[in-house]
Design a protein around this motif. Structure first.
Motif, short mmCIF file in Angstrom:
data_model
loop_
_atom_site.label_atom_id
_atom_site.label_comp_id
_atom_site.label_asym_id
_atom_site.label_seq_id
_atom_site.Cartn_x
_atom_site.Cartn_y
_atom_site.Cartn_z
N CYS A 275 -9.68 3.03 -6.16
CA CYS A 275 -8.81 2.23 -5.29
C CYS A 275 -9.59 1.72 -4.08
N PRO B 81 -8.39 7.74 -6.11
CA PRO B 81 -8.71 7.31 -4.74
C PRO B 81 -10.03 6.54 -4.61
N ALA C 113 -5.50 5.02 -0.05
CA ALA C 113 -6.46 5.49 -1.05
C ALA C 113 -6.23 6.97 -1.36
N CYS D 239 -3.49 7.42 -3.86
CA CYS D 239 -3.72 6.87 -5.19
C CYS D 239 -4.07 7.96 -6.20
N CYS E 166 0.80 -1.23 0.00
CA CYS E 166 0.00 0.00 0.00
C CYS E 166 0.84 1.28 0.00
N TRP F 271 -3.09 -3.22 -6.64
CA TRP F 271 -4.34 -3.03 -5.91
C TRP F 271 -5.01 -4.37 -5.62
N GLY G 215 -1.58 3.69 -9.33
CA GLY G 215 -2.84 3.11 -9.77
C GLY G 215 -2.70 1.84 -10.58
N PHE H 75 1.39 1.18 -6.28
CA PHE H 75 0.05 1.32 -5.71
C PHE H 75 -0.44 2.75 -5.91
N ALA H 76 0.41 3.72 -5.58
CA ALA H 76 0.04 5.13 -5.71
C ALA H 76 -0.22 5.50 -7.17
#
Length: 198
Positions: A105, A102, A96, A99, A54, A67, A62, A59-60
């Motif tokens: 996610c 967000p 989230a 992301c 995370c 995910w 997307g 993850f950030a």
């Protein structure tokens, strides 16, 4: 050992420095007990891996595989130990917000966790009569909070207290579970432990 190895990475991703994680690793190794039947080690390892996923750049950014992987791991952790939700919820909100998308996610995480947890809860409703994840909170609470219990589980095992109060090891308690049903027995044990604590 795997958890200790991952803590510096978590520290670097969250705090920008690996040294707090190195110190945490030393404390983890020094305090961890090898108790294969206990799920704490697996829970901590899973939460550490989830934290790494995370807080990762993928993850950030997307990337859906990250995910999905983190959502599946989160669902498995909820099934293994429902109290992990106390750590996962703040982590999920924080992740989230980092992301690119967000809401998407958060929706993916929630949907995957619910879809993976619901079959187990439906099974428990069919077998036990209630939509529950686990039914051992009252059992464990009572095994640790009664007249013969000490502050240390290993001492309780050596003295026979744990074996006398837990239905997995006590024939008398096992008969009570069978007579009352698992849900009712767990609630009665929780009430008895709370009364003893008071």
């Amino acid at each position: 050992a795997v958890t200790a190895r991952l803590l510096p990475r978590v520290s670097r991703q969250l705090l920008g420095s690996r040294w707090p994680g190195v110190v945490a690793s030393l404390f983890w190794i020094a305090t961890a007990r090898l108790m294969p039947a206990w799920d704490c080690g697996f829970t901590v390892l899973g939460l550490t891996a989830l934290c790494i996923l995370c807080t990762s750049d993928s993850f950030a950014a997307g990337r859906l595989p990250t995910w999905w992987t983190s959502a599946i791991l989160a669902a498995l952790l909820v099934l293994l130990n429902p109290s992990t939700v106390l750590v996962m919820l703040p982590l999920a909100v924080w992740a989230a917000l980092r992301c690119v998308h967000p809401l998407r996610c958060a929706a993916i995480h929630l949907a995957v966790v619910v879809l993976l947890v619901l079959p187990w809860m439906a099974r428990n409703h069919r077998q036990l009569g209630a939509y529950v994840l686990r039914t051992n909170f009252g059992i464990s609470l009572y095994a640790a909070n009664n007249d013969c219990a000490s502050p240390d589980m290993l001492t309780d095992e050596l003295s026979g207290c744990y074996q006398a109060t837990h239905p997995n090891l006590s024939a008398a308690e096992d008969l009570r579970v069978r007579a009352l049903g698992e849900i009712r027995y767990d609630r009665l044990q929780k009430d008895a432990a709370e009364s003893w604590i008071r």
